[in-house]
Design an enzyme around this catalytic site. Structure first.
Site, PDB file in Angstrom:
ATOM      1  CB  CYS A  89      57.278  13.290   3.044  1.00 18.72           C
ATOM      2  SG  CYS A  89      56.777  14.993   2.672  1.00 18.72           S
ATOM      3  CB  CYS A 185      49.514  14.277   1.045  1.00 23.67           C
ATOM      4  SG  CYS A 185      51.191  14.061   0.395  1.00 23.67           S
TER       5      CYS A 185
END
Length: 349
Positions: A89, A185
């Protein structure tokens, strides 16, 4: 452009940047398939930006995130590896897509709420350093380059979390009491296996448990259930403690006490922040986010490296990152491909 999650860290970063005289635009990235958390983050971030009198933008990166982070997460588990999606990410989204958008939009810098610092040497070359907080996050920044670092700000690297909460509270920001985000997440319930089974095919393939000599010890229901160094929850009855040594195709290789330790690792995708090239150097190495620094010798050839630790280390896990430090200075890192007790046993060729 500041990445704004609507949490304490990024909100405190906005406060600090404004105090330092920067014109700040808060950018909230839509990332996860479950839009409910994105909605909460957007509302919280917008409220903070309104309170601080700065612009707020929403950037939809859900498709980019799905392709580069979520699908890679599944792909690595299919290969028997244990990935760290935060690394991907940071490379593809925060310091990839957001960085590109900011530069193309005329911003001078991007900023994030990472607990790490950027310091410049006497030649004007920037480098990443470990944050002063116990929450140091420099480990996930090893893919950055000196060129990008010239356009990155990390405002909170010299602070502790409670200091930032106090700063936000003093500024009248209600998010000062907001809980920290946890784990992955896009898997808020922490059930990564359930996530894989629900969203991807080709998981749950049966295979065998084998010992280090190739003898079959039993069967299992899918390599995604195991990681190197694991002893508990194997789902097989054995006469002695056994540990996952490695995963080969659909087979899980188990070894006795001591076999979970190795001295050498082979890494791929090597990035040195100050530049590349074949080189050899001593460093302190973290091979998991929570592991302690371990002294080692790093030998880089092209985009791969062999790391030799001074002492054997536990559960050197393919898919995780090996990150190189010189004291508190981040040198770079790579992805662990294999571990062995001898360099000759690494799959170098």
């Amino acid at each position: 452009m500041l990445g704004m999650s609507g949490g304490v860290d990024s909100s405190a970063a906005a406060l600090l940047l404004i105090e330092q005289g920067y014109s700040v635009c808060g950018a909230t990235m839509l990332l996860t398939p479950d839009s409910s958390q994105d909605s909460v983050d957007c509302i919280d971030a917008a409220e903070v930006c309104k309170r601080l009198g700065i612009e707020h933008r929403i950037i939809d990166l859900r498709e980019r995130f799905r392709q580069s982070v979520i699908e890679d997460f599944a792909r690595q588990y299919r290969r028997g590896k244990t990935p760290n999606p935060c690394i991907v990410c940071n490379r593809e989204i925060k310091f990839g897509a957001m960085y590109d958008i900011a530069m193309e939009s005329g911003f001078d810098y991007i900023a994030t709420g990472h607990y790490a610092k950027i310091l410049t040497d006497e030649k004007g070359e920037p480098s990443v350093y470990r944050g002063d907080s116990g929450k140091d996050q420099s480990y996930v920044l090893w893919m950055l380059t000196s060129e990008k670092l010239r356009h990155i700000l990390l405002p909170i690297g010299g602070y502790e979390k409670e200091d930032l909460r106090a700063l936000a509270a003093t500024a009248g920001l209600e998010i000062s009491r907001k809980k920290d985000s946890q784990d992955i997440c896009f898997i808020p319930d922490k059930d990564y296996k359930g996530f894989l089974y629900s969203n991807f095919t080709d998981f749950g393939r049966k295979g065998y448990f084998k010992d280090t000599k190739g003898n079959i010890l039993g069967s299992h229901g899918g390599i995604e259930n195991f990681t190197v160094g694991q002893r508990k929850g194997l789902g097989i009855s054995l006469s002695r403690p056994m540990y996952v040594v490695r995963i080969e195709n659909d087979d899980v290789v188990l070894g006795e006490e001591g076999s979970q330790y190795n001295r050498y690792i082979l890494c791929s995708g090597i990035n040195l922040i100050s530049g590349g090239g074949d080189t050899e150097f001593s460093a302190q190495v973290k091979y998991r986010y929570a592991s302690a620094l371990a002294n080692a010798r790093v030998k880089i050839t092209g985009d791969r490296a062999v790391v030799c630790f001074d002492e054997r280390q536990r559960a050197l896990t393919p898919g995780q990152s090996a990150v190189f430090y010189d004291g508190s200075k981040l040198l770079g890192g790579g992805i662990i491909e294999a571990a062995a007790d001898s360099e000759d046993d690494l799959p170098i060729n």
